[in-house]
Design an enzyme around this catalytic site. Structure first.
Site, PDB file in Angstrom:
ATOM      1  N   GLY A  30       0.814  -1.217   0.000  1.00  9.19           N
ATOM      2  CA  GLY A  30       0.000   0.000   0.000  1.00  9.19           C
ATOM      3  C   GLY A  30       0.839   1.254   0.000  1.00  9.19           C
ATOM      4  N   ASP A 142       7.908   5.318   9.878  1.00  4.03           N
ATOM      5  CA  ASP A 142       7.794   4.242  10.855  1.00  4.03           C
ATOM      6  C   ASP A 142       8.844   4.091  11.950  1.00  4.03           C
ATOM      7  OD1 ASP A 142       5.834   2.680  11.673  1.00  4.03           O
ATOM      8  OD2 ASP A 142       6.132   1.053  10.259  1.00  4.03           O
ATOM      9  N   ARG A 283      -0.503 -11.095   9.253  1.00  5.14           N
ATOM     10  CA  ARG A 283       0.835 -11.605   9.530  1.00  5.14           C
ATOM     11  C   ARG A 283       0.733 -12.367  10.830  1.00  5.14           C
ATOM     12  NH1 ARG A 283       4.229  -8.639  11.408  1.00  5.14           N
ATOM     13  NH2 ARG A 283       3.054  -6.714  11.650  1.00  5.14           N
ATOM     14  N   ARG A 321       8.763 -12.193  10.819  1.00  4.91           N
ATOM     15  CA  ARG A 321       9.797 -12.058  11.857  1.00  4.91           C
ATOM     16  C   ARG A 321      10.165 -13.404  12.495  1.00  4.91           C
ATOM     17  NH1 ARG A 321       6.812  -6.732  14.243  1.00  4.91           N
ATOM     18  NH2 ARG A 321       6.621  -5.815  12.194  1.00  4.91           N
ATOM     19  N   ALA A 388      -8.847  -5.069   6.850  1.00  2.02           N
ATOM     20  CA  ALA A 388     -10.273  -4.750   7.037  1.00  2.02           C
ATOM     21  C   ALA A 388     -10.765  -3.884   5.875  1.00  2.02           C
ATOM     22  CB  ALA A 388     -10.461  -4.014   8.350  1.00  2.02           C
ATOM     23  N   GLU A 390      -9.329  -3.599   2.856  1.00  2.79           N
ATOM     24  CA  GLU A 390      -9.229  -4.316   1.581  1.00  2.79           C
ATOM     25  C   GLU A 390     -10.416  -5.270   1.394  1.00  2.79           C
ATOM     26  OE1 GLU A 390      -4.326  -4.157   1.796  1.00  2.79           O
ATOM     27  OE2 GLU A 390      -5.332  -6.070   2.025  1.00  2.79           O
ATOM     28  N   ASP A 508       7.418  44.129  28.695  1.00  2.00           N
ATOM     29  CA  ASP A 508       6.807  43.143  29.595  1.00  2.00           C
ATOM     30  C   ASP A 508       7.941  42.556  30.452  1.00  2.00           C
ATOM     31  OD1 ASP A 508       5.092  41.006  30.553  1.00  2.00           O
ATOM     32  OD2 ASP A 508       6.181  39.741  29.133  1.00  2.00           O
ATOM     33  N   TYR A 509       7.596  41.915  31.560  1.00  2.00           N
ATOM     34  CA  TYR A 509       8.672  41.415  32.435  1.00  2.00           C
ATOM     35  C   TYR A 509       8.913  39.903  32.263  1.00  2.00           C
ATOM     36  CZ  TYR A 509      11.523  40.432  36.469  1.00  2.00           C
ATOM     37  OH  TYR A 509      12.549  39.997  37.257  1.00  2.00           O
ATOM     38  N   ASP A 689       5.906  38.613  25.509  1.00  2.00           N
ATOM     39  CA  ASP A 689       5.975  37.198  25.106  1.00  2.00           C
ATOM     40  C   ASP A 689       4.647  36.456  25.077  1.00  2.00           C
ATOM     41  OD1 ASP A 689       5.790  37.138  27.995  1.00  2.00           O
ATOM     42  OD2 ASP A 689       6.245  35.007  27.807  1.00  2.00           O
TER      43      ASP A 689
HETATM   44  P1  ADQ Z   1       0.810  -4.710   9.131  1.00  2.00           P
HETATM   45  O1  ADQ Z   1       1.006  -5.083  10.561  1.00  2.00           O
HETATM   46  O2  ADQ Z   1       1.573  -5.493   8.162  1.00  2.00           O
HETATM   47  O3  ADQ Z   1       1.122  -3.167   8.905  1.00  2.00           O
HETATM   48  P2  ADQ Z   1      -1.916  -4.471   7.835  1.00  2.00           P
HETATM   49  O4  ADQ Z   1      -2.295  -3.057   7.928  1.00  2.00           O
HETATM   50  O5  ADQ Z   1      -3.072  -5.366   8.048  1.00  2.00           O
HETATM   51  O6  ADQ Z   1      -0.807  -4.889   8.891  1.00  2.00           O
HETATM   52  O7  ADQ Z   1      -1.305  -4.739   6.403  1.00  2.00           O
HETATM   53  C1  ADQ Z   1      -1.041  -6.015   5.943  1.00  2.00           C
HETATM   54  C2  ADQ Z   1      -0.879  -5.992   4.438  1.00  2.00           C
HETATM   55  O8  ADQ Z   1      -0.359  -7.269   4.038  1.00  2.00           O
HETATM   56  C3  ADQ Z   1      -2.179  -5.807   3.709  1.00  2.00           C
HETATM   57  O9  ADQ Z   1      -2.040  -4.843   2.717  1.00  2.00           O
HETATM   58  C4  ADQ Z   1      -2.500  -7.183   3.109  1.00  2.00           C
HETATM   59  O10 ADQ Z   1      -3.080  -7.120   1.846  1.00  2.00           O
HETATM   60  C5  ADQ Z   1      -1.160  -7.835   3.011  1.00  2.00           C
HETATM   61  N1  ADQ Z   1      -1.324  -9.276   3.268  1.00  2.00           N
HETATM   62  C6  ADQ Z   1      -1.898  -9.829   4.325  1.00  2.00           C
HETATM   63  N2  ADQ Z   1      -1.916 -11.154   4.197  1.00  2.00           N
HETATM   64  C7  ADQ Z   1      -1.330 -11.460   3.039  1.00  2.00           C
HETATM   65  C8  ADQ Z   1      -1.024 -12.676   2.362  1.00  2.00           C
HETATM   66  N3  ADQ Z   1      -1.299 -13.859   2.854  1.00  2.00           N
HETATM   67  N4  ADQ Z   1      -0.405 -12.576   1.205  1.00  2.00           N
HETATM   68  C9  ADQ Z   1      -0.089 -11.374   0.703  1.00  2.00           C
HETATM   69  N5  ADQ Z   1      -0.347 -10.232   1.290  1.00  2.00           N
HETATM   70  C10 ADQ Z   1      -0.952 -10.261   2.452  1.00  2.00           C
HETATM   71  C11 ADQ Z   1       1.533  -2.028   9.713  1.00  2.00           C
HETATM   72  C12 ADQ Z   1       0.713  -1.790  10.988  1.00  2.00           C
HETATM   73  C13 ADQ Z   1      -0.753  -1.673  10.634  1.00  2.00           C
HETATM   74  C14 ADQ Z   1      -0.964  -0.561   9.600  1.00  2.00           C
HETATM   75  C15 ADQ Z   1      -0.008  -0.727   8.415  1.00  2.00           C
HETATM   76  C16 ADQ Z   1      -0.048   0.466   7.484  1.00  2.00           C
HETATM   77  O11 ADQ Z   1       0.918  -2.838  11.934  1.00  2.00           O
HETATM   78  O12 ADQ Z   1      -1.529  -1.417  11.794  1.00  2.00           O
HETATM   79  O13 ADQ Z   1      -2.284  -0.625   9.119  1.00  2.00           O
HETATM   80  O14 ADQ Z   1       1.332  -0.885   8.846  1.00  2.00           O
HETATM   81  O15 ADQ Z   1       0.253   1.634   8.153  1.00  2.00           O
END
Ligand code: ADQ
Length: 737
Positions: A30, A142, A283, A321, A388, A390, A508-509, A689
């Protein structure tokens, strides 16, 4: 065209090396999409880590990687394996990530990792410094780079810096736990604009700034000694059309061209037409609430047996991770619960959970979003949550139900979803039932509103809004710079003032001639100030008028034998040198009793605050109180006083950590005009001030030289940074002749 830098931990590209071949492909995330749309109007460059340790590549391969990155307008910050371990897996993901998501039990406090975090932030700053030609704007992203804004600001003070935090900013009570809290917050304050997903995170950040560093905050601006930092919330959107259009296309595909995922879902649906697919995508991270989600699903199957044959949970967990311990433990826990539920509730033909532990190509993801009737998204903390959004964007016919945790930033904008507490499995189970039973027209009604909002505030709008805001901040900075007292404007003022034979100085003071003290009585004039004012007053062409909100007795004690005119209590009392005090106009003080008892109530509830009594005003001081509490109580007090003072012909004045109640219409401007009326002056200099001095600046005749101390907005002609600068100017204005 101006040059613009985007900085994030990872570059928005994937590097694949096979043999001597290097392939760089843009990632589809995104952020990359959003930036792509705005970066077209700039000559932009993205700086970040490529994920490849170039130290391990041959010279020719390294060259190829660099060239390929250059083609994508990217520059790599090369990190060694050790740096990745200590800075990325270490401090970023074992300290900041858990703490900012309220998982204090996982937070590691390792000095070695903190040192590496600082070092890598500096490494980013060094690469940025090499690429600063023509750059006037930088946008940093970030939690991996919280120290970077200050590092850049110190080296390039004229560049405008924006910073966006993608994860929550925790409440002060959590943030204060961090041994390096001050360095982190100071690092962030190197930015000119700080963006958060929600107002709550913004509020938490402000609270930490106020409590840890004591800076004054004016709605969403932080007044730092030399700069103003703006803080705002920008809820991140998605590339709405991309998801919506891809979902439409996917539906139109012939059977042969359909994705395997879609074929499988459709085949299953033909066999069991009553099935409702519940989608869960994230994730594999402890913040995403997978365990409680599975427990709630298990509870649902127990509590509502009539639905056991009618639901399938599609659980897609993306590996993440893997090097961090908690993630491995969590994977085992998820495997175990999924096994248990499937063991308990599977039949020959049906398995309640379809579990995938992998990433998926975009097309398959969209098919899942589009096909599944319900999305179950239950993070225990989440900065925003794009899944949510998407899911809703991919609902081409408006059908579908989103169940969303109130702990996700997205819940603030998506109130039409079924909002749940992720720790309440009974509530989640009830929401699943409600989602299954929700009539189609209600689904469409809710989703239509959601889609309209997501479409309007999409990723492009988000990025543009942030950048426009950054431009505004820059404009404000330029306005400030335009008023800043430069050496040449200082020389001009000195020439102008000393060229006149009849000059007056309204000074002013507190905060203007001297700094602030916790106890106002301690802010006594020092020898340097007496000498300075004496030198100014000694010149027969000068008149010195000290004009303050202070009480009469204090000024009498400090300046009683001095040859200056004194005006106190904002213009209630006036005293020419060597004469008696006079009231500028008759006033009444019978109101004090009723107001005092109201103020006492605030003193009792705000430790450290106290009331100062002047002849014709009452002042509530809160400089010594907890800054957050003091600020909130000041708002409450003003609110309460507004109705109390309305009938008493009084007014409320807010000064620097004080609220003063006094007779209406008395102000420094009116008092100064009386002095000038009695004896006009050819050259007028006014310095102050806080906003009580704005009355002075506005009432003085045109041609007066007005000087504001500090960063706040003003109608004064010039600004200086602090009282030391005022003293320096006054020294010169004593004039030889
Ligand atoms: P994330 O913790 O990675 O991001 P999220 O906002 O849900 O969480 O974004 C996940 C992205 O990964 C989504 O665009 C989704 O389409 C993609 N994705 C999920 N599952 C996938 C899969 N199996 N295969 C391919 N793509 C997948 C962090 C913060 C969030 C915040 C975002 C953006 O933790 O809270 O919304 O950054 O600021």
């Amino acid at each position: 065209m101006s040059r613009f830098l985007i900085i994030s931990n990872r570059l928005p590209v994937q590097i694949n090396i096979s043999g001597e071949n290097v392939e760089v492909t843009p990632s589809v995330g995104g952020l990359a999409t959003g930036m792509m749309s705005v970066s077209q109007s700039f000559d932009s460059l993205w700086i970040g880590w490529s994920g490849v340790d170039k130290n391990k590549l041959s010279g020719s391969l390294e060259e190829k990687v660099n060239k390929a990155l250059q083609k994508e307008e990217c520059v790599d910050v090369n990190l060694t394996e050790e740096e990745v371990e200590l800075y990325y897996e270490g401090f970023s993901n074992k300290t900041i990530w858990p703490l900012f998501h309220y998982f204090t039990q996982f937070v590691k406090y390792e000095e070695e990792q903190w040192q590496a975090y600082k070092r890598v932030n500096q490494k980013f700053a060094d690469v940025i410094a090499e690429n600063m030609d023509g750059v006037d704007k930088i946008w940093i992203h970030d939690y991996h780079l919280l120290l970077l804004p200050q590092m850049i600001k110190e080296k390039f003070p004229d560049v405008t810096i924006g910073f966006f935090l993608h994860i929550p900013f925790p409440s002060y009570e959590l943030f204060r736990i961090l041994p390096w809290r001050n360095e982190i917050i100071e690092g962030m304050l190197g930015a000119d604009l700080l963006g958060f997903h929600t107002f709550d995170y913004e509020r938490h950040f402000m609270s930490s700034v106020r409590r840890l560093l004591g800076y004054d905050i004016n709605i969403n601006e932080i007044n730092m000694p030399k700069r103003i930092v703006k803080v705002d919330n920008f809820p991140m959107g998605i590339d709405y059309n991309k998801f919506h259009d891809s979902a439409l296309e996917s539906q139109k595909r012939s059977v042969r061209d359909k994705s395997e995922v879609r074929k499988e879902l459709e085949r299953y649906y033909l066999l069991y037409p009553e099935t409702k697919f519940i989608l869960s995508i994230d994730r594999l991270d402890y913040t995403k609430g997978l365990i409680n989600r599975l427990q709630a699903f298990e509870y649902f199957l127990q509590e509502y047996p009539e639905y056991r044959d009618k639901v399938t949970l599609v659980l897609l967990a993306v590996p993440s991770r893997i090097g961090v311990d908690q993630y491995q433990q969590m994977k085992s826990e998820v495997d175990e619960i999924v096994g248990r539920i499937n063991g308990e509730y599977s039949t020959i033909n049906r398995t309640p959970i379809w579990y995938f532990y992998r990433s998926m190509p975009f097309e398959n993801l969209v098919d899942l979003y589009n096909y599944c009737e319900i999305a179950l998204i239950t993070p225990v903390r989440d900065g925003m949550n794009l899944v949510a959004k998407e899911f809703i964007a991919s609902k081409t016919d408006g059908r579908g139900v989103l169940i969303l945790s109130e702990m996700a930033g997205a819940s603030k904008e998506m109130s039409e979803a079924l909002i749940i507490n992720p720790n309440d499995k009974a509530q989640i189970a009830a929401a699943i039932k409600k989602a299954i039973e929700m009539p189609l027209d209600e689904q469409i009604e809710r989703n239509t509103i959601l889609q309209k909002r997501l479409k309007r505030y999409d990723i492009e709008k988000w990025a543009t809004d942030f950048l426009n805001s950054l431009d505004e901040v820059r404009q404000n900075e330029q306005n400030y710079l335009a008023k800043k007292l430069t050496t040449s404007s200082k020389n001009k003022i000195v020439k102008e003032v000393c060229g006149s034979d009849n000059r007056i100085f309204f000074l002013d003071y507190d905060g203007t001639l001297t700094g602030f003290e916790d106890n106002p009585k301690h802010a006594r004039p020092d020898k340097e100030l007496y000498d300075l004012l004496d030198a100014l007053a000694k010149n027969p062409k000068n008149r010195v008028v000290l004009i303050s909100g202070r009480d009469r007795d204090t000024f009498e004690e400090w300046f009683g034998d001095k040859p200056y005119t004194l005006i106190v209590e904002h213009g209630v009392w006036y005293r020419s040198a060597g004469k008696d005090w006079e009231m500028i106009e008759p006033l009444d003080d019978s109101w004090k009793e009723s107001i005092r008892s109201a103020l006492e109530f605030y003193v009792d509830r705000t430790p450290g605050s106290f009331i100062e009594e002047k002849n014709y005003s009452l002042v509530w001081h809160y400089r010594k109180s907890d800054p957050e509490l003091g600020h909130n109580r000041a708002i409450e007090l003003k609110d309460e006083m507004t109705s109390l003072v309305a009938n008493l012909n009084l007014e409320i004045m807010e000064g620097n950590k004080v609220i003063e109640i006094k007779n209406r219409g008395i102000n420094k401007g009116r008092a100064a005009l009386k002095v000038l009326h009695a004896k006009p002056a050819d050259k007028i200099v006014a310095v102050g001030d806080d906003w009580t001095d704005e009355f002075l600046f506005s009432d003085l005749p045109s041609g007066a030289i007005s000087i504001k101390v500090g960063m706040a907005k003003t109608i004064a002609g010039y600004k200086v940074e602090n009282y030391e600068e005022v003293r320096d100017l006054l020294q010169k204005l004593a004039c030889d002749k």
